[in-house]
Motif scaffolding. Structure first.
Motif, short mmCIF file in Angstrom:
data_model
loop_
_atom_site.label_atom_id
_atom_site.label_comp_id
_atom_site.label_asym_id
_atom_site.label_seq_id
_atom_site.Cartn_x
_atom_site.Cartn_y
_atom_site.Cartn_z
N ALA A 76 6.51 5.76 4.91
CA ALA A 76 5.46 5.92 3.90
C ALA A 76 5.34 4.65 3.06
CB ALA A 76 5.77 7.11 3.00
N TRP A 77 4.18 4.50 2.41
CA TRP A 77 4.07 3.50 1.37
C TRP A 77 3.53 4.16 0.11
CZ3 TRP A 77 0.38 3.70 5.25
CH2 TRP A 77 -0.96 3.73 4.86
N HIS A 78 4.14 3.78 -1.01
CA HIS A 78 3.73 4.35 -2.30
C HIS A 78 2.52 3.59 -2.82
CE1 HIS A 78 7.28 6.84 -2.31
NE2 HIS A 78 8.04 5.77 -2.09
N GLU A 79 1.94 4.10 -3.89
CA GLU A 79 0.71 3.50 -4.42
C GLU A 79 0.86 2.00 -4.60
OE1 GLU A 79 -2.28 3.84 -8.28
OE2 GLU A 79 -0.80 5.42 -7.89
N THR A 80 -0.01 1.26 -3.91
CA THR A 80 -0.01 -0.20 -3.97
C THR A 80 -1.43 -0.66 -4.22
OG1 THR A 80 1.80 -0.25 -2.35
CG2 THR A 80 0.59 -2.31 -2.70
N CYS A 86 -6.54 0.64 -4.69
CA CYS A 86 -5.18 1.15 -4.49
C CYS A 86 -5.13 2.05 -3.26
CB CYS A 86 -4.73 1.95 -5.70
SG CYS A 86 -4.71 0.99 -7.25
N LYS A 88 -2.25 4.60 -0.72
CA LYS A 88 -0.95 5.21 -0.49
C LYS A 88 -1.07 6.02 0.79
CE LYS A 88 -1.97 9.12 -3.58
NZ LYS A 88 -1.52 9.88 -4.78
N MET A 90 1.33 8.07 4.37
CA MET A 90 2.58 8.41 5.06
C MET A 90 2.29 8.84 6.49
SD MET A 90 3.50 12.17 3.46
CE MET A 90 4.84 12.41 4.62
N GLY A 99 -3.40 9.67 4.10
CA GLY A 99 -3.20 9.04 2.81
C GLY A 99 -4.46 9.07 1.98
N TRP A 108 -9.17 9.71 -5.97
CA TRP A 108 -8.63 9.38 -4.65
C TRP A 108 -9.53 9.93 -3.55
CZ3 TRP A 108 -4.78 6.01 -4.04
CH2 TRP A 108 -3.89 5.80 -5.09
#
Length: 206
Positions: A76-80, A86, A88, A90, A99, A108
């Motif tokens: 996963a990647w968290h909010e970037t 932005c 996010k 998984m 995501g 979102w």
């Protein structure tokens, strides 16, 4: 009596919580994110693409807007955020990511993308039209498109790599890819122009 009931409820809550943590951990570890290019759509129907290699997701793109990448950990990647956008996400399976993305402080928008499977293009002749009705004719073989013809005018040869192409010929620039074994989608523009015209071409005599 009340203390005993509370103690039992606390024990159940702790056990349930531990079970959920262990299960979640097992699920996360069971996903092995596949390296490669991913493509799909968001809930508004926009095309979403990205690439994954090593432990980094790169070239996250919505429509024609390249947003950027993010570090990936445990599937996963968290909010970037990059440039006001932005993301996010998984992996829910080895080849499937879900995501969300957003612009600024907006809401979102959810997306779903899948690993693009390699396509083996049909070797032979293709015909089709661009969105304005001009005829498109081409042949594929030996790693290249030969005699890319637009409205009966042969514009030249185009190198193809992994089912994709992008090049500028003397009079036009062309880019595209194989949508399936027998279908090519792409776009072209005059060499000194900026407006792209999309086209579809299909194999025939197969």
């Amino acid at each position: 009596m009340l203390r005993k009931v509370m103690a039992v409820l606390a024990a159940i809550a702790i056990t349930t919580g531990l079970t959920m943590v262990v299960t979640s951990g097992a699920d996360a570890k069971s996903v092995l994110p596949a390296h490669g290019n991913y493509a799909g759509v968001d809930h508004s129907g926009r095309m979403v693409t990205l690439s994954f290699s090593g432990n980094y997701m790169s070239h996250f793109t919505v429509g024609h807007k390249v947003i950027g990448g993010a570090h990936v950990s445990t599937g996963a990647w968290h909010e970037t955020c990059h440039g006001g956008f932005c993301t996010k996400g998984m992996w829910v399976t080895d080849n499937h990511i879900t995501g969300s993305w957003r612009e600024g402080g907006g809401s979102w928008t959810h997306f779903s993308v899948y690993l693009e499977q390699p396509i083996k293009p049909y070797v032979g002749t293709y015909m089709g039209r661009d969105h304005s009705g001009l005829k498109v004719h081409l042949s594929f073989g030996s790693g290249k498109i030969s005699a890319f013809t637009l409205d009966h005018s042969n514009r030249g040869n185009i190198p193809v790599t992994h089912g994709k192409f992008e090049t500028c010929l003397p009079s036009i620039c062309v880019k595209g890819h194989w949508q399936s074994e027998y279908e090519v989608v792409g776009s072209w523009r005059p060499a000194n122009g900026s407006h792209w015209s999309t086209f579809d071409a299909y194999a025939y005599a197969f």
